[in-house]
Design a protein around this motif. Structure first.
Motif, short mmCIF file in Angstrom:
data_model
loop_
_atom_site.label_atom_id
_atom_site.label_comp_id
_atom_site.label_asym_id
_atom_site.label_seq_id
_atom_site.Cartn_x
_atom_site.Cartn_y
_atom_site.Cartn_z
N ILE A 1 4.10 -5.43 12.68
CA ILE A 1 5.42 -5.15 13.28
C ILE A 1 5.27 -4.98 14.80
CG2 ILE A 1 7.36 -3.52 13.36
CD1 ILE A 1 6.86 -3.00 10.33
N TYR B 1 -7.62 1.94 -2.29
CA TYR B 1 -6.27 1.80 -1.71
C TYR B 1 -6.01 2.83 -0.60
CZ TYR B 1 -5.74 -0.60 -6.22
OH TYR B 1 -5.91 -1.39 -7.31
N HIS C 1 -8.44 11.72 -0.61
CA HIS C 1 -7.50 10.63 -0.89
C HIS C 1 -6.36 10.70 0.13
CE1 HIS C 1 -9.15 9.55 -5.03
NE2 HIS C 1 -10.00 10.38 -4.45
N THR C 2 -5.61 9.61 0.27
CA THR C 2 -4.75 9.49 1.45
C THR C 2 -3.28 9.85 1.23
OG1 THR C 2 -4.84 7.15 0.91
CG2 THR C 2 -6.05 7.85 2.85
N GLN C 3 -2.91 10.11 -0.03
CA GLN C 3 -1.49 10.38 -0.28
C GLN C 3 -1.02 11.64 0.46
OE1 GLN C 3 1.53 11.27 -4.02
NE2 GLN C 3 -0.65 11.42 -4.34
N MET C 4 -1.72 12.76 0.26
CA MET C 4 -1.26 13.99 0.91
C MET C 4 -1.37 13.90 2.43
SD MET C 4 0.27 15.69 -1.27
CE MET C 4 0.77 17.17 -0.44
N ALA D 1 -0.83 11.27 4.12
CA ALA D 1 0.34 10.47 4.54
C ALA D 1 1.56 11.38 4.65
CB ALA D 1 0.59 9.34 3.54
N SER E 1 6.80 2.85 10.24
CA SER E 1 6.00 3.40 9.13
C SER E 1 5.75 2.31 8.10
CB SER E 1 6.74 4.57 8.47
OG SER E 1 6.99 5.60 9.39
N GLY E 2 5.15 1.23 8.51
CA GLY E 2 4.92 0.09 7.61
C GLY E 2 3.60 0.17 6.88
N GLY E 3 2.82 1.23 7.12
CA GLY E 3 1.50 1.36 6.49
C GLY E 3 0.44 0.58 7.27
C1 LIG Z 1 -2.28 1.34 -6.34
C2 LIG Z 1 -2.45 2.55 -5.43
C3 LIG Z 1 -2.85 3.76 -5.97
C4 LIG Z 1 -3.02 4.87 -5.16
N1 LIG Z 1 -3.38 6.08 -5.72
C5 LIG Z 1 -3.51 7.16 -4.94
C6 LIG Z 1 -3.83 8.42 -5.50
O1 LIG Z 1 -3.96 8.56 -6.72
N2 LIG Z 1 -3.99 9.49 -4.66
C7 LIG Z 1 -3.85 9.37 -3.31
O2 LIG Z 1 -4.02 10.36 -2.59
N3 LIG Z 1 -3.55 8.18 -2.74
C8 LIG Z 1 -3.36 7.08 -3.52
N4 LIG Z 1 -3.05 5.88 -2.97
C9 LIG Z 1 -2.97 5.80 -1.50
C10 LIG Z 1 -1.63 6.22 -0.95
O3 LIG Z 1 -0.58 5.78 -1.79
C11 LIG Z 1 -1.45 5.59 0.45
O4 LIG Z 1 -2.52 5.99 1.27
C12 LIG Z 1 -0.16 6.03 1.10
O5 LIG Z 1 0.96 5.59 0.35
C13 LIG Z 1 -0.08 5.41 2.50
O6 LIG Z 1 1.13 5.82 3.08
P1 LIG Z 1 1.69 5.06 4.33
O7 LIG Z 1 2.98 5.71 4.67
O8 LIG Z 1 0.64 4.94 5.36
O9 LIG Z 1 1.98 3.56 3.84
P2 LIG Z 1 2.79 3.00 2.60
O10 LIG Z 1 2.92 4.02 1.52
O11 LIG Z 1 2.15 1.69 2.27
O12 LIG Z 1 4.25 2.75 3.18
C14 LIG Z 1 4.57 1.64 3.99
C15 LIG Z 1 5.94 1.15 3.57
O13 LIG Z 1 6.42 0.23 4.54
C16 LIG Z 1 7.02 -0.87 3.87
N5 LIG Z 1 6.95 -2.01 4.78
C17 LIG Z 1 5.87 -2.66 5.23
N6 LIG Z 1 6.22 -3.63 6.10
C18 LIG Z 1 7.56 -3.58 6.20
C19 LIG Z 1 8.51 -4.33 6.94
N7 LIG Z 1 8.13 -5.31 7.77
N8 LIG Z 1 9.82 -4.02 6.79
C20 LIG Z 1 10.21 -3.02 5.97
N9 LIG Z 1 9.35 -2.26 5.24
C21 LIG Z 1 8.04 -2.54 5.37
C22 LIG Z 1 6.18 -1.04 2.61
O14 LIG Z 1 6.90 -1.74 1.62
C23 LIG Z 1 5.94 0.42 2.23
O15 LIG Z 1 6.98 0.92 1.44
C24 LIG Z 1 -2.82 4.76 -3.76
C25 LIG Z 1 -2.39 3.53 -3.22
C26 LIG Z 1 -2.20 2.44 -4.05
C27 LIG Z 1 -1.72 1.12 -3.45
#
Ligand SMILES: Cc1cc2nc3c(=O)[nH]c(=O)nc-3n(C[C@H](O)[C@H](O)[C@H](O)COP(=O)(O)OP(=O)(O)OC[C@H]3O[C@@H](n4cnc5c(N)ncnc54)[C@H](O)[C@@H]3O)c2cc1C
Length: 457
Positions: free
Chosen positions: A149, A386, A431-434, A436, A140-142
């Protein structure tokens, strides 16, 4: 997604009750609008975007304006940490911070199979730590880091892995491809009318210190919520009817050239209740000045980018080519969205009499009239929302670009899943938070089902 949510309404908010969850780990609530947002909402309605208060939760309306609940409760942001802290503390989870995952350990499983058996990570002091998986490994590195990875684990396009001296374990050319993001364009305006925007709470005199103290003491005020105001979705079919690019672009039956059905929005608008945004927006309105924005966001972009390895070094940052606006239709639709947004502010019933001009004052975009006027503005100002996604896309076994199957299992390796926004084959309109959190909840249920455990309803 409602499974993750614990929604609390407000007396003024007409919630779509069935669209919310009430016993999830994430507190959500509606946002009290600043006066400027009430005015922009009036403008949106007068320009053909009817009010549908909870449309961003019920999701059935591609053309209207409303309120977006925030992941905030009692002045504090709610986050993924809420799933495992406080009253949700678990005794079956260990969190290792400052641990950077290098690769997934993959071993032979039988004569021709492969299985993920653990993870290798580099700790802050440089030592290497190996965790053994009892059942499965979930990456789950995004969207920017999960593909790296997998690549370092030997999963990816063979010719790219060879460039970095990484032996190919599974030749999966889709890893790191299909990078999608939502682009947004901020359009700022100045108003001379005091009391409409929130600039006086942050930029005027000593206001920020007082605002910060209020939040520290009482968890109230400007810093207790998000500075975005009203939101809208819009279809642009009629506005793009004169676009040669739009009309001549190929499309599937029942879809527009972006691949959307008539019940899916082309764009979103949202607004800021004061000046501000990403760091490039640094022309802060100081004493006696007030600014706000309408933001146009492009859904279902056609442009695609890539995420690739810089080197086999686990600490090397990925090479990201966002591919923004590489498809001319993305520019065209976003320019039309900006034109519509400007008309809402400059002609709409709530705002037409309160705008002094563009902000900062040397700009003159408030006068732009045509789509062509907006194209250079889009190219100069479009920035990320983002919402990176799509780089370990889910797809059918027959799809050569797919990285994971419909159970999020990485093709060709047992006991390995990806669960984050990288698995989205197509970026949704929103938006992508929910999503995710939704992907996380769904992954948890699928993992439980695989191991004969009951999923939470
Ligand atoms: C500045 C900002 C503002 C945002 N605002 C909103 C908003 O208002 N509303 C909304 O809906 N969405 C918002 N988003 C988008 C939302 O936050 C993301 O789409 C969501 O967090 C993605 O989730 P994810 O699990 O895919 O990845 P992420 O949340 O990026 O999680 C991946 C995690 O893996 C970790 N990681 C990566 N590589 C490694 C590694 N090699 N080893 C260990 N750990 C690692 C990272 O540090 C991170 O913690 C925003 C994003 C950003 C950056």
């Amino acid at each position: 997604m409602s499974k993750a949510e614990s929604f609390t309404g407000k007396p003024w908010f007409d919630a779509s009750k069935d669209s919310h969850g009430y016993d999830g780990h994430l507190g959500t609530e509606p946002h009290d609008l600043a006066p400027i947002s009430e005015l922009i909402m009036k403008s949106m309605e007068s320009k053909g975007l009817p009010l549908d208060p909870d449309m961003f939760s019920h999701g059935a309306n591609p053309h209207g304006c409303g309120h977006v609940p925030r992941t905030v409760t009692n002045g504090l942001r709610t986050t993924g940490a809420d799933f495992i802290t406080g009253k949700n503390q678990k005794n079956n989870i260990t969190i290792l911070t400052d641990a950077h995952v290098d690769k997934v350990v993959i071993e032979k499983d039988g004569d021709d199979g492969l299985r993920a058996t653990g993870v290798r990570a580099v700790l802050a002091d440089g030592t290497v730590f190996e965790a053994k998986a009892k059942k499965e490994v979930v990456v789950s590195g995004g969207a920017y880091c999960s593909p790296n990875i997998l690549n370092r684990s030997g999963i990816g396009a063979k010719e790219e892995l060879e460039k970095h001296g990484i032996p190919t374990v599974v030749d999966l050319p889709g890893v790191g491809k299909n990078l999608m993001d939502h682009l947004i364009v901020f359009i700022f305006y100045e108003t001379e009318k005091p009391g409409l925007t929130n600039d006086h709470l942050v930029y005027h005199g000593d206001a920020f210190n007082k605002t910060y103290q209020l939040w520290k003491d009482e968890k109230k005020g400007f810093l207790s919520t998000f500075p975005f105001g009203v939101f809208a979705f819009a279809r642009l079919d009629s506005r793009l009817a004169d676009s040669q690019l739009w009309n001549s672009a190929p499309r599937r039956a029942g879809r527009d050239p972006m691949g959307l059905t008539p019940s899916q929005p082309n764009i979103e608008f949202f607004t800021t209740e004061c000046y501000g945004g990403p760091k490039q927006f640094d022309k802060f309105p100081t004493d006696g000045k007030f600014a706000f924005s309408i933001i146009a966001e492009l859904f279902r972009p056609r442009s695609r980018g890539t995420v690739a390895l810089r080197s086999a070094d686990p600490m090397a940052v990925p090479v990201v080519d966002c591919g923004y606006l590489t498809d001319p239709l993305d520019v065209e639709v976003l320019a039309e969205a900006c034109r519509f947004g400007n008309e809402i502010v400059m002609e709409g019933a709530g705002t037409r009499d309160i705008v002094k001009g563009s902000w900062p004052p040397e700009e003159s975009h408030q006068k732009f009239a045509t789509r062509e006027d907006w194209i250079p503005y889009v190219k100069d100002n479009a920035t990320t929302c983002y919402h990176a996604s799509g780089t370990c896309a889910m797809g059918k076994a027959s799809d050569p670009k797919a990285v994971v199957d419909e159970h999020l299992r990485v093709k060709g390796v047992k006991g390995l899943r990806v669960a984050d926004c990288s698995i989205m084959p197509i970026l949704h309109g929103g938006h992508t938070q929910m999503p995710a959190y939704g992907i996380g909840e769904k992954a948890a249920d699928m993992i439980k089902a695989s191991w004969g455990l009951k999923a939470r309803s």
